[in-house]
Design a protein around this motif. Sequence first.
Motif, PDB file in Angstrom:
ATOM      1  N   GLN A 201       0.828  -1.202   0.000  1.00 39.27           N
ATOM      2  CA  GLN A 201       0.000   0.000   0.000  1.00 39.27           C
ATOM      3  C   GLN A 201       0.870   1.262   0.000  1.00 39.27           C
ATOM      4  O   GLN A 201       0.536   2.251  -0.651  1.00 39.27           O
ATOM      5  N   TYR A 202       1.990   1.228   0.694  1.00 36.55           N
ATOM      6  CA  TYR A 202       2.917   2.361   0.688  1.00 36.55           C
ATOM      7  C   TYR A 202       3.498   2.566  -0.713  1.00 36.55           C
ATOM      8  O   TYR A 202       3.554   3.698  -1.216  1.00 36.55           O
ATOM      9  N   TYR A 207      -0.388   5.096   1.538  1.00 39.94           N
ATOM     10  CA  TYR A 207       0.129   5.609   2.798  1.00 39.94           C
ATOM     11  C   TYR A 207       1.379   6.448   2.576  1.00 39.94           C
ATOM     12  O   TYR A 207       2.145   6.211   1.635  1.00 39.94           O
ATOM     13  N   THR A 208       1.610   7.399   3.493  1.00 39.41           N
ATOM     14  CA  THR A 208       2.916   8.026   3.577  1.00 39.41           C
ATOM     15  C   THR A 208       3.851   7.082   4.343  1.00 39.41           C
ATOM     16  O   THR A 208       3.421   6.065   4.898  1.00 39.41           O
ATOM     17  N   TYR A 271       5.566  10.321   0.430  1.00 35.88           N
ATOM     18  CA  TYR A 271       5.145   9.123  -0.296  1.00 35.88           C
ATOM     19  C   TYR A 271       6.344   8.459  -0.971  1.00 35.88           C
ATOM     20  O   TYR A 271       7.402   9.064  -1.141  1.00 35.88           O
ATOM     21  N   ALA A 272       6.165   7.200  -1.350  1.00 40.07           N
ATOM     22  CA  ALA A 272       7.226   6.464  -2.035  1.00 40.07           C
ATOM     23  C   ALA A 272       7.559   7.142  -3.358  1.00 40.07           C
ATOM     24  O   ALA A 272       6.694   7.758  -3.997  1.00 40.07           O
ATOM     25  N   ASN A 273       8.798   7.024  -3.762  1.00 38.74           N
ATOM     26  CA  ASN A 273       9.223   7.623  -5.023  1.00 38.74           C
ATOM     27  C   ASN A 273       8.398   7.073  -6.183  1.00 38.74           C
ATOM     28  O   ASN A 273       8.280   5.853  -6.355  1.00 38.74           O
ATOM     29  N   ALA A 419      11.909  -3.984   4.089  1.00 40.20           N
ATOM     30  CA  ALA A 419      11.002  -3.047   3.424  1.00 40.20           C
ATOM     31  C   ALA A 419      11.663  -1.667   3.326  1.00 40.20           C
ATOM     32  O   ALA A 419      12.645  -1.381   4.009  1.00 40.20           O
ATOM     33  N   ASN A 420      11.112  -0.832   2.488  1.00 39.84           N
ATOM     34  CA  ASN A 420      11.695   0.492   2.265  1.00 39.84           C
ATOM     35  C   ASN A 420      10.947   1.567   3.051  1.00 39.84           C
ATOM     36  O   ASN A 420      10.644   2.646   2.556  1.00 39.84           O
TER      37      ASN A 420
END
Length: 452
Positions: A201-202, A207-208, A271-273, A419-420
Amino acid sequence: MSDNVTAAATPRGLWVKFALPSLLGAIVFLFPVPNGESFTIPFGVLIDWVNENFGTLVSGLLIAVTVISAAVTVAFSVFGLGPKQGFLRHVFQVSPTWMVLRVLGAVFCLLYFTGTGPDFVISDATGGTVVGFLMKNLLALFFFAALALPLLTDYGFMEFVGAFLSGVFKRLFRLPGRSAIDGLASWLGAAPVGVMLTVQQYDMGVYTRREAATVATTFSIVSVPFCYVIAKVVGLEGVFFSYYASVILIGFVCALVLPRIPPLSRMPDTYANGAVPHDDDVVLPGETLLRAGTRMGLARAAAAPGPAGFLRNGVQNLIGIWFGLVPATLAIAMIALIVAEYTPLFTWLSMPFVPVLEWAGVADAQAAAPGLVIGFADMYLPALIGADIASQETRFLIAILSVSQLIYMSEVGALLLRANLGLNLGHLAMLFVIRTIISTPIAIFLAKVVVF
């Protein structure tokens, strides 16, 4: 089926597909049934029935699972045998560390059942506890859980209940409403699955980084069937519902506190790149909670598999858990118990907690203290080392900590580090300590004043 299809336009068959599995799952895992002078859940009755009537068969099956897992893992991971992709490759091609753990699991299992191993392997305190009791219970648990847990997680139950909790998650936990569904996926299903779902989801922009880290470290609590096994290990299955209610209460308190303090409060709201931020669409404008839950539950049921797909997925889940998780869990638990029984390491680490527990009036404080630190390695270990403590109040405390400390490196911790999300080992250790500090006094109070 689209989320926008109204309930009035929904075919009757879809209502049945949504309601029947969800109701059956709720009965199996959440419905109280008499058990002597106390109550248990149907899931627990099934596990006890299998272990009481098929103990020899379960022992043989455990040997077969660990040996086959070790042999096939070595064949896939070292010699490159087997299919080059697909389900079996995913299960059996692993890192060197996990391969060694699976091989050790098979070795420990064979040494115990043949009685040829050294005392530190085959003694009642180590092999008897891990191989002879815990893993046999887990084998039965995984069998029924792999087949029955999807009734709760795959046919709309989580979405239906999650809609009613979405406002609570926004106001109390500083999280988007959709996190209520992910939280239930972790709580009712399996913690590692919840972590992986949150990471996905991230990556998708739901999600942030702060929100994802909070969900993954706060709501990935051990599932209902695992809680039952913990209660059984420490001899408290007779008060299972009081125990599980205590777990929920303590988890709620931790969830209130942790997002508001470091390290989670200092995680960036970015947020993710490359991810496109998503709107929080759990409850649409003008929609009641009941309609939102029904809409999402029916949509989930529409995408869920039929009977054949349900059985196929259950068998795959069972293979992945039996051959992937059981041997490694056996090895980790054995190593930790050998260290706990035959070295003073955990006694030294837990010494600062002894006077605190004694001040709080905890019986057998010296024996209980290692349970406050050993859970960082694996969630079963506090219960295993506390199973022989005489005081039921102290065993209750240990059982609570087994579940509520949450961050254990054998599985969830390893997933979080890979995880990142920006979480490192220091963050996880800090979260483990904070959860322990919050959980311990509440559990002591509940044990002394409410439960016993």
